[in-house]
Scaffold this active site. Structure first.
Site, PDB file in Angstrom:
ATOM      1  N   TYR A 114       2.150  -3.092  -7.929  1.00  0.00           N
ATOM      2  CA  TYR A 114       0.957  -3.180  -8.790  1.00  0.00           C
ATOM      3  C   TYR A 114      -0.078  -4.122  -8.171  1.00  0.00           C
ATOM      4  CZ  TYR A 114      -1.751  -3.961 -13.091  1.00  0.00           C
ATOM      5  OH  TYR A 114      -2.762  -4.053 -14.020  1.00  0.00           O
ATOM      6  N   LYS A 150      -3.939  -3.227  -6.938  1.00  0.00           N
ATOM      7  CA  LYS A 150      -5.154  -3.837  -7.518  1.00  0.00           C
ATOM      8  C   LYS A 150      -5.937  -4.620  -6.464  1.00  0.00           C
ATOM      9  CE  LYS A 150      -4.678  -2.234 -11.692  1.00  0.00           C
ATOM     10  NZ  LYS A 150      -5.620  -1.239 -12.238  1.00  0.00           N
TER      11      LYS A 150
END
Ligand SMILES: NC(=O)c1ccc[n+]([C@@H]2O[C@H](COP(=O)([O-])OP(=O)(O)OC[C@H]3O[C@@H](n4cnc5c(N)ncnc54)[C@H](O)[C@@H]3O)[C@@H](O)[C@H]2O)c1
Length: 249
Positions: A153, A157
């Site tokens: 994740y 990002k």
């Protein structure tokens, strides 16, 4: 009514922050097309939002170029033009780095990063022809600082933040602005589904100088600002919405 007369597409808008972004855009006077994976969730969101203005819906998986091209074609038919794209769709799966499976790595990067690339590229070609547009991408404070259990994740990002800056440079000649919003801890279904206990929620909150978690509306406000003409000289930046969490060493 900072978005009056503007036409906007919001991805992953069936619930959570995406739905709040669509709601805020409608309240600011935009006509909105919402997209998400499942027709039922999407239709429920459309019904809820319809009282606020004109809302269209289209089922689309942002990881598929074919689906994204279809989505943008429908948006052009329904809205006539696309002034604003909010790339919100995303997933997060907690797992220690040593246990991340190829499937979870690929899914996370596909939805959170490739999805932003695909939607932005297809929409930006339209915006280039129009000679204007604003793209707002969903980053995260996890794209700025590391957090254990979220390597895939975090990487996705961080990718969104630098993709945003590069797009900002390349699309500036066409008067298309590109920015990202980086929320900290916002309590949504995603957080609960990812297995966060009450105790973890309390632990997280205690690290935030404002001493609370953020609300979806507070992230939506940042999207609306970057999407509107008040942000006309702002491109390539990331707007952190985290109650001060990343100020701490
Ligand atoms: N909640 C937080 O604390 C937080 C913090 C920082 C960033 N974010 C980011 O905000 C965004 C929204 O998060 P949320 O908390 O509202 O999550 P959520 O799970 O409540 O909503 C995400 C929506 O995206 C949709 N979606 C997932 N994959 C998709 C795909 N392939 N194509 C189209 N739609 C798809 C889901 O169906 C869902 O409706 C995500 O990008 C997330 O990473 C959330």
């Amino acid at each position: 009514m900072r978005l009056e007369g503007k036409c906007a597409v919001v991805t992953g808008a069936g619930r959570g922050i995406g739905k709040a972004i669509a709601e805020k855009f409608l309240r600011e006077g935009a006509e909105v097309l919402i997209c998400d994976l499942g027709p039922e969730r999407l239709e429920a969101a459309r019904k809820e939002l319809a009282a606020l203005g004109t809302v269209h819906r289209e089922v689309a998986d942002v990881t598929s170029r074919e689906a994204v091209e279809h989505l943008v074609g429908r948006a052009k038919e329904e809205l006539g033009r696309i002034d604003v794209l909010a790339n919100n769709a995303g997933i997060s799966r907690f797992e220690p780095f040593l246990e991340i499976t190829d499937t979870n790595w690929d899914d996370t990067l596909a939805i959170n990063l490739k999805g932003v690339f695909l939607c932005s590229q297809v929409v930006a070609r339209e915006m280039k022809n129009q000679g204007s547009g604003a793209i707002v991408n969903m980053g995260s404070t996890n794209g700025i600082l590391g957090e254990e259990g979220l390597a895939h994740y975090n990487a996705s990002k961080a990718g969104v933040i630098l993709l945003t800056k590069t797009m900002a440079i390349e699309l500036a000649p066409y008067n298309v602005r590109v920015n990202s919003v980086c929320p900290g801890f916002i309590l949504t279904e995603l957080q609960i589904e990812s297995g966060m206990s009450e105790e973890t929620i309390r632990e997280y909150t205690s690290l935030i100088p404002l001493n609370r978690y953020g609300r979806v509306e507070e992230v939506a406000n940042a999207f609306a600002f970057l999407a509107c003409d008040e942000a006309s000289f702002i491109t390539g930046t990331e707007l952190v919405v985290d109650g001060g969490q990343t100020c701490r060493e």
